[in-house]
Motif scaffolding. Sequence first.
Motif, short mmCIF file in Angstrom:
data_model
loop_
_atom_site.label_atom_id
_atom_site.label_comp_id
_atom_site.label_asym_id
_atom_site.label_seq_id
_atom_site.Cartn_x
_atom_site.Cartn_y
_atom_site.Cartn_z
N ASP A 1 38.52 36.49 28.88
CA ASP A 1 39.17 36.67 30.30
C ASP A 1 39.80 37.64 30.69
O ASP A 1 39.64 38.70 29.80
N ASP A 2 40.29 38.11 31.75
CA ASP A 2 40.82 39.19 32.13
C ASP A 2 41.92 39.64 31.10
O ASP A 2 41.98 40.98 30.95
N LYS A 3 42.60 38.88 30.76
CA LYS A 3 43.97 39.19 30.00
C LYS A 3 43.58 39.49 28.77
O LYS A 3 43.99 40.79 28.24
N ALA A 4 42.31 39.25 28.14
CA ALA A 4 41.92 39.74 26.62
C ALA A 4 41.65 41.03 26.80
O ALA A 4 41.15 41.72 27.82
N LYS A 5 41.66 41.71 25.51
CA LYS A 5 41.49 43.14 25.51
C LYS A 5 40.06 43.41 25.64
O LYS A 5 39.28 42.90 25.03
N THR A 6 39.51 44.16 26.65
CA THR A 6 38.16 44.47 26.81
C THR A 6 37.33 45.11 25.77
O THR A 6 38.08 45.82 25.02
N ILE B 1 37.26 48.65 36.68
CA ILE B 1 36.51 49.45 37.88
C ILE B 1 35.40 48.48 38.51
O ILE B 1 35.31 48.62 39.73
N TRP B 2 34.90 47.49 37.53
CA TRP B 2 33.83 46.95 38.07
C TRP B 2 34.24 45.82 39.21
O TRP B 2 33.71 45.63 40.09
N ASP B 3 35.51 45.52 38.94
CA ASP B 3 36.24 44.35 40.27
C ASP B 3 36.24 45.34 41.42
O ASP B 3 36.01 44.59 42.56
N ARG B 4 36.48 46.58 41.04
CA ARG B 4 37.07 47.46 42.34
C ARG B 4 35.49 47.72 43.08
O ARG B 4 35.53 47.45 44.32
N LEU B 5 34.46 47.42 42.26
CA LEU B 5 32.99 47.76 42.93
C LEU B 5 32.76 46.57 43.87
O LEU B 5 32.13 46.68 44.81
N LEU B 6 33.03 45.37 43.00
CA LEU B 6 32.85 44.21 43.67
C LEU B 6 33.63 43.90 44.85
O LEU B 6 32.90 43.66 45.96
N LYS C 1 40.19 32.28 41.96
CA LYS C 1 40.46 31.57 41.00
C LYS C 1 39.89 31.80 39.59
O LYS C 1 40.67 31.69 38.60
N PHE C 2 38.71 32.63 39.64
CA PHE C 2 38.01 32.72 38.44
C PHE C 2 38.56 33.94 37.53
O PHE C 2 39.07 34.77 38.01
N VAL D 1 30.00 34.10 41.99
CA VAL D 1 30.43 33.26 43.17
C VAL D 1 30.59 34.14 44.43
O VAL D 1 30.11 33.68 45.63
N THR D 2 31.38 35.28 44.23
CA THR D 2 31.51 36.00 45.31
C THR D 2 30.36 36.62 46.17
O THR D 2 30.17 36.38 47.30
N ALA D 3 29.57 37.11 45.24
CA ALA D 3 28.05 37.81 45.95
C ALA D 3 27.51 36.60 46.62
O ALA D 3 26.88 36.74 47.88
N LYS D 4 27.14 35.56 46.19
CA LYS D 4 26.40 34.42 46.47
C LYS D 4 26.85 33.90 48.09
O LYS D 4 26.50 33.68 48.91
N ILE D 5 28.36 33.62 47.75
CA ILE D 5 28.93 32.91 49.13
C ILE D 5 29.07 34.03 50.19
O ILE D 5 28.92 33.71 51.22
N ASP D 6 29.16 35.38 49.80
CA ASP D 6 29.21 36.33 50.70
C ASP D 6 27.90 36.26 51.72
O ASP D 6 27.99 36.28 52.69
#
Lengths: 109, 85
Positions: free
Chosen positions: A97-102, B24-29, A25-26, A35-40
């Motif tokens: 967000d992910d869509k924006a240019k990093t 690549i950070w998402d892949r590491l996650l 979702k995020f 979220v992922t690390a904590k819930i994991d």
Amino acid sequence: MQVVGDIFVIIGTVFILFGVIGLMKFKNFYTRILVTAKIDTVGVITVIIGIAIKHGLSFFSMKVLLLMGIVMIVNPLASHMIARSAYLSGYQTEGQDDKAKTTYNEEHV
Amino acid sequence: MHMIWVMLALLAVFIVRVVKGPSIWDRLLGLSVISTKVILIIVFFASYNQIAYLLDIAIVFVLLGFISIIFTALFLLQRIKAGGK
């Protein structure tokens, strides 16, 4: 005892399902990793407690609890390291967000 | 026994995230999450077949996964910092 253990295992699995939903979702990387690390970690702990209960007081459940202790220490450390190096390398630091240019040039990676 | 299939299904979901992940950070996650799932599969298998020594493998796998993630992140940090200039 078996039923109590099974209940814990199912609760742990439900936690992990929340993690999956959170992962999808995020949109921002840092909220996702939080979220992922904590819930994991929580899911693993709950499941392992359930399995330890299922096996009662035995050599097996002692070893499982040791594994739980190790996972409790290790998992947050790894997630912290990922988030730290992602932040230091300037990835999505302005919270876009992910869509924006990093911010950093992603072609190299 | 059915719990192992549930875990394998979850693995597939995370593999999708690792492939789709923008950076690549998402892949590491994803790697870190998948290694946790594999540990759970080992523990389920060991508890189902009442094999105690399988848990040593799970412990070693936890530590190895942890070390590999730490050094991969460190390596990427240097590479991007140098490459980013």
